[in-house]
Design an enzyme around this catalytic site. Structure first.
Site, mmCIF file in Angstrom:
data_model
loop_
_atom_site.group_PDB
_atom_site.id
_atom_site.type_symbol
_atom_site.label_atom_id
_atom_site.label_comp_id
_atom_site.label_asym_id
_atom_site.label_seq_id
_atom_site.Cartn_x
_atom_site.Cartn_y
_atom_site.Cartn_z
ATOM 1 C CB CYS A 127 51.868 66.745 29.369
ATOM 2 S SG CYS A 127 52.870 66.615 30.860
ATOM 3 C CB CYS A 150 55.619 67.301 29.339
ATOM 4 S SG CYS A 150 54.660 66.068 30.205
ATOM 5 C CG ASP A 151 54.993 69.584 26.068
ATOM 6 O OD1 ASP A 151 56.148 69.114 26.106
ATOM 7 O OD2 ASP A 151 54.016 68.952 25.641
#
Ligand code: FAD
Length: 307
Positions: free
Chosen positions: A134, A137-138
């Site tokens: 992701c 997200c990261d």
């Protein structure tokens, strides 16, 4: 007596939330069961650039929130629990969930799909320590670092381009000599000076002990292997349907997707399927919401015919 809903929707992604909106507006008592984040896969992408009505693109998180609010405003209930099993008892469907048993007169399966793994040494061990699925997200953890993106489809190319906001360099590793992604996404990636490509190659191992420090790739044409140094590995090599809890309940195809007819009916009367979980040629937000709307209306007709 247990509360029996008119319609229970498994999954709160774009398909499930749209089905909930249509069902609630039709005044069906409607429950959405969601195991994680409302919005599903859509909530994990930074930018949805091809959803009609948003010419300047919209963030996945924002679109998810708007869809959830709209469904809830019309009276759909959203419950955060995972469906573990579904069975039929007479005219009712019984859903065993992590929050207890739920009963319903019709069901829409909208449980979507999850990322596929590479299945190579180092991947599991280094997940969360440089291996990610992701970018939204990261991505920010990889500021000024060199990251690899594995895959050549829309998601890989789009998320790879997004990662250049943080990373100093993004190397796309693809097993063929050309991308599968939509042309407009390809053009954007080719024009980005931070993006480069390793063609005809597969990742054989993610390298690193505590954190990722590179990947070992093999050229599928020459057989040559080499280690490439880098700090992050983002894997976008396709998706798998979330249907393990449905085995024996409805027919699935050889890849595990739910088989439906043109009216989104599954092999079990009263149970419909919508979105990415379905055997379908295109898996996008636009197709998921179309399916969700149609499944809700057809579930309503099914109930009417039996009342
Ligand atoms: C990184 C990324 C970028 C993308 N970018 C785009 C884009 O730009 N444009 C576009 O059109 N599409 C894009 N897509 C694809 C799009 O997000 C999907 O096609 C869409 O989200 C499918 O919707 P869905 O509702 O069918 O399934 P999903 O979004 O997969 O939602 C299914 C939901 O069901 C829940 N669930 C699963 N099993 C259970 C269970 N047993 N019990 C309860 N809940 C369950 C899941 O937690 C999930 O929230 C992208 C996908 C990814 C991963």
């Amino acid at each position: 007596m247990a509360d029996v809903k008119d319609l229970t929707i498994i999954g709160g992604g774009p398909a499930g939330l749209t089905a909930a909106l249509y069902a609630a507006r039709a005044r069906l008592s409607t429950l959405v069961l969601e195991q994680g984040l409302p919005g599903g896969q859509m909530a994990t992408t930074d930018e949805v650039a091809n959803y009609p009505g948003f010419p300047d693109a919209v963030s996945g998180a924002e679109l998810s929130d708007l869809m959830r609010r709209q469904a809830e405003e019309f009276g759909a209930e959203l419950e955060l629990s995972e469906v573990e099993r579904v069975a039929q008892e007479g005219d009712e469907f019984v859903l065993a969930t992590t929050g207890g048993e739920r009963r319903s007169r019709t069901v829409i399966i909208a449980s979507g799909a999850t990322h596929r793994k590479l299945g190579v040494p180092g991947e599991d061990h280094l997940q969360g320590r440089g291996v990610s699925y992701c970018a939204t997200c990261d991505g920010a953890f990889f500021r000024d670092q060199h990251v690899f993106v594995v895959g050549g489809g829309d998601t890989a190319v789009q998320e790879g381009t997004f990662l250049t906001r943080f990373a100093s360099r993004v190397t796309v590793i693809h097993r063929r000599d050309q991308l599968r992604a939509t042309k407009v996404l390809q053009e954007k990636a080719f024009a980005n000076p931070k993006v480069d490509f390793v063609w005809d190659s597969v990742v054989e191992e993610v390298l690193g002990d505590q954190v990722v420090n590179g990947v070992r790739v093999r050229n599928v044409k020459t057989g040559e292997t080499r280690a490439l140094p880098g700090e992050g590995v983002f894997v976008f090599v396709g998706i798998l349907p979330n249907t393990t809890f449905l085995h024996g309940f409805v027919d699935l195809d050889a890849s595990g997707y739910v088989v439906t007819d043109a009216e989104l009916r599954t092999s079990r009367p009263g149970v419909f399927a919508a979105g990415d979980v379905r055997a379908t040629p295109l898996r996008q937000v636009a197709t998921a919401v179309g399916d969700g709307a149609m499944a809700a209306v057809l579930a309503e007709h099914w109930l009417e015919e039996r009342s």
